[in-house]
Design a protein around this motif. Structure first.
Motif, PDB file in Angstrom:
ATOM      1  N   THR B  21       0.923  -1.195   0.051  1.00 18.41           N
ATOM      2  CA  THR B  21      -0.091   0.049  -0.086  1.00 18.41           C
ATOM      3  C   THR B  21       0.974   1.274   0.096  1.00 18.41           C
ATOM      4  N   SER B  23      -0.494   4.193   1.142  1.00 17.44           N
ATOM      5  CA  SER B  23      -1.561   5.074   2.164  1.00 17.44           C
ATOM      6  C   SER B  23      -0.846   5.888   3.244  1.00 17.44           C
ATOM      7  N   ALA B  42      -5.761   7.337   0.391  1.00 17.87           N
ATOM      8  CA  ALA B  42      -5.879   5.800   0.561  1.00 17.87           C
ATOM      9  C   ALA B  42      -4.822   5.128  -0.362  1.00 17.87           C
ATOM     10  N   GLY B  43      -3.890   6.001  -1.074  1.00 15.82           N
ATOM     11  CA  GLY B  43      -2.910   5.453  -1.714  1.00 15.82           C
ATOM     12  C   GLY B  43      -3.415   5.101  -3.333  1.00 15.82           C
ATOM     13  N   CYS B  44      -2.399   4.681  -4.079  1.00 20.65           N
ATOM     14  CA  CYS B  44      -2.668   4.556  -5.392  1.00 20.65           C
ATOM     15  C   CYS B  44      -2.073   3.303  -5.950  1.00 20.65           C
TER      16      CYS B  44
END
Lengths: 284, 423
Positions: B21, B23, B42-44
């Protein structure tokens, strides 16, 4: 009285349509842009884009509720069918009833707009990850095929991330491209574009990435449905890991090799020659 | 050995780590540096591999040479596997090249224990320092803290990385003793406590001095293997809850055990990974972190494992029918979150929408409520959904039917007419 409105396709042009609708006290039957004017029984109006009119409309909408102006702009970037009418109804309701209905997502006027904007934001979020750049002659270039007009929303993300690079991103669906160099970014229409084949170094990194992608999967957990849910197939077209073998073969072109800094893209013969994708600010 | 072969070996060795992750980090773009981590809170995800897992970071081992002999691990000393190691320069170049092409969001650096935990950590620090200082890399870095490494080295690692993680792997001390004799509960929990304290201290310093260095700003995470030992879901979930409460972990990852080796102490090699169990644990994990549930509410000693037919929230609702139906026009946020089919987003939308006017059941779908589950558990202005009739029995059947399309197809066994049926 009902009328069909024509505008130039820009956001400002659309705002001027709203201005004129209020000025003439008419009900729009349709708000259209570009192409042939379809034959209708309604009166037809062609709206001239006037910056002072569009600024007034946007100021008024933004004053009604925080975020309303942004919602209007993002709504305009979506691929919602008849988005202009939906957005007009949204503005009309906002001016007539006040901003209370913005709290209620299930509202009949608001729902189609927020759904479309949600779709836009989802696509923008996915593309932040799924865009693939290729490096050629020191310039990064990539292509996408989005449903919505995502470039204005992707601009700040990629410009911040690659602020010392020169790059461009071509939107095949809407035939426009984002150019960035030296702290300046522009989005310009671009009719034809074709990516140049990779050189040795680029091909090497493509192979490395493909190998990494294939190796990271655990075969005991094979789950193609899950992958497709998270990454719909329509994105695969422009992603390195799903290209066929030719994509990974380096090709050197004598005419490119002759120039010290080879342009990252060769343009299709027959179209006007671009001064190179690394020069934002030049008109197509 | 060329880079391609090294990449293949060291990726294959790292793939069983579930955490991928990006995030929780807010590294805004810096002048003269490449990259940022603030694409989304929330991250990518940059891709999804064919097993449906997200590919966010360049997840590799620095080396798969290891002095430990953990029975469950592909990289254990006694396994006859091809060994390789990246040089710091090689790995830094690979990270930057992948990052510039937008293939990844950053680097996930783990390693086998090469010579000693301290030597390994020093090599990792060297690699990360090269990336951050020479290449001016400003993207996401997730680094593994090796249990047993000295506190000074972990401290230096934490200032280079965004997130640190220490894998617990086996959810009980007995399991550790049996399957990972070189590790102990103490050696794992010590660095976790250190990371937690240092992270808190760093955040306090940031309040006073704006440019104070950040220690692992995206916190720490860990991973538990599910299915390698006989631990129950209740035991695992209570362990996670303790980690969230006492160690302020950002995430606990669960990894269904995939038999990579034949060993008397481990499940046989033809056993399928318990993916559904892993899925239920993740669902329960979300209930702990975002829905205000406690592990003791979801499971207890008499029901130590999750029902595979319905999700944990539905199971809880079925066991607490007296709590329902919830009146959505008056219930508070916590009560709304208890309704199966209502999530954090839809609960907030309900709160917002009911200020405009009373809600009806036919509006709820537009607010994002999953009505095929929620309809049994709520009323709107005192009325349930139109035409809904059910008994406690048909309620369970309805919920199972609603869940079915989300589950993998069961393996059918061909019955034979002629073989003797063994009772």
């Amino acid at each position: 009285m009902e009328a069909v409105y024509h505008y130039d396709g820009s956001f400002e042009g659309f705002l001027c349509c709203i201005f004129d609708i209020y000025q003439y006290k008419e009900i729009p039957a349709a708000i259209e842009c570009g192409g042939e004017k379809a034959f209708t029984l309604f009166a037809s109006r062609t709206v001239e884009t006037d910056r002072s009119h569009s600024a007034r409309v946007l100021r008024k909408v933004s004053a009604c509720a925080p975020g309303a102006g942004k919602l209007l702009w993002h709504g305009f970037l979506t691929c919602l069918p008849e988005k202009e009418l939906h957005l007009y109804y949204f503005v009309a309701k906002l001016l007539r009833d006040g901003p209370a209905f913005l709290q209620d997502r299930s509202d009949k006027t608001l729902y189609p707009v927020v759904r479309a904007v949600q779709h836009l934001h989802g696509e923008v979020h996915l593309l932040k990850g799924f865009v693939r750049f290729s490096e050629l002659g020191g310039v990064l270039g990539g292509e996408i095929e989005p449903k919505n007009r995502v470039l204005p929303l992707l601009k700040s993300h990629f410009c911040a991330r690659y602020q010392n690079e020169r790059f461009f991103l071509y939107d095949r669906t809407h035939k426009e491209a984002l150019f960035y160099a030296g702290g300046h970014a522009v989005i310009q229409p671009l009719e034809h574009f074709q990516m140049a084949p990779p050189d040795e170094a680029e091909a090497r990194y493509r192979i490395l990435w493909k190998r990494f992608y294939d190796t990271i999967a655990i075969k005991e957990r094979y789950n193609p449905r899950c992958r497709m849910t998270n990454m719909p197939k329509r994105y695969w077209n422009t992603m390195t890991e799903f290209q066929d073998e030719d994509y990974f073969k380096p090709q050197t072109h004598p005419e490119d090799a002759a120039i010290p800094a080879a342009p990252a893209a060769r343009f299709v013969p027959g179209t006007r020659q671009e001064p190179g994708p690394s020069a934002p600010g030049s008109d197509p | 050995m060329d880079t391609l072969e090294k990449l293949t070996i060291l990726t294959a060795a790292a793939k069983y780590d579930a955490a991928c992750t990006s995030s929780g980090a807010k590294r805004s773009p810096k002048k003269g540096a490449i990259g940022s981590t603030s694409s989304a809170p929330a991250g990518c995800c940059h891709s999804f591999s064919s097993d449906g897992r997200c590919v966010t970071l360049l997840k590799v081992l620095l080396t798969n040479r290891c002095i430990y002999d953990c029975k469950y691990c592909v990289n254990r000393r006694s396994n006859d596997a091809k060994r390789a190691a990246f040089t710091p320069e090689e790995l830094a170049d690979l990270t930057i090249s992948f990052y510039r092409r937008n293939y990844v969001e950053g680097l996930f650096l783990s390693s086998g224990v090469f010579r000693s935990p301290d030597d390994t950590t020093e090599l990792m620090i060297k690699t990360l320092a090269l990336l951050r200082e020479r290449y001016r890399f400003n993207g996401y870095i997730h680094a593994k803290a090796i249990p047993g490494a000295s506190p000074e080295l972990i401290e230096r690692l934490g200032f280079l990385a965004d997130r640190l993680s220490v894998n617990i792997e086996l959810p009980s001390e007995a399991g550790l003793k049996r399957l990972a004799p070189d590790k102990s509960k103490h050696s794992i929990l010590t660095p976790m406590r250190q990371i937690q304290c240092r992270n808190r201290q760093s955040r306090e310093e940031l309040v006073k001095y704006r440019h104070a260095p950040r220690f692992a700003p995206a916190g720490q995470s860990t991973q538990l293997i599910v299915g390698a030992t006989a631990d129950t879901d209740f035991h695992i979930l209570r362990l996670s809850q303790g980690l969230y409460d006492r160690y302020q972990l950002k995430r606990v990852f669960y990894s269904a055990y995939i038999p990579v080796v034949e060993h008397a102490l481990l499940p046989a090699k033809d056993v399928k990974p318990p993916l559904l169990r892993e899925h239920r644990l993740y669902q329960a994990d979300w209930l702990l972190r975002f829905y205000g549930f406690r592990a003791e509410e979801l499971l207890d000693e008499s029901h130590p494992d999750f029902d595979t037919r319905v999700d944990p929230k539905c199971s809880w609702a079925l066991a607490h029918l007296d709590f329902f139906p919830v009146e959505i026009n008056t219930a508070d946020y916590e009560a709304l979150l208890r309704i199966p089919g209502v999530g954090v987003t839809s609960a907030k939308r309900i709160l917002s929408a009911r200020r405009v006017g009373p809600l009806h059941t036919n509006q709820l779908q537009k607010l994002g409520v999953v009505m095929k589950r929620a309809q049994y558990f709520l009323t709107a202005s005192g009325r349930m959904a139109d035409g809904l009739h059910f008994t406690p029995d048909s309620l369970l059947r309805g919920l199972i039917a609603a869940e079915k399309p989300l589950l993998p197809e069961p393996d059918f066994e061909q019955l034979s007419l002629f073989d003797p049926v063994t009772a």
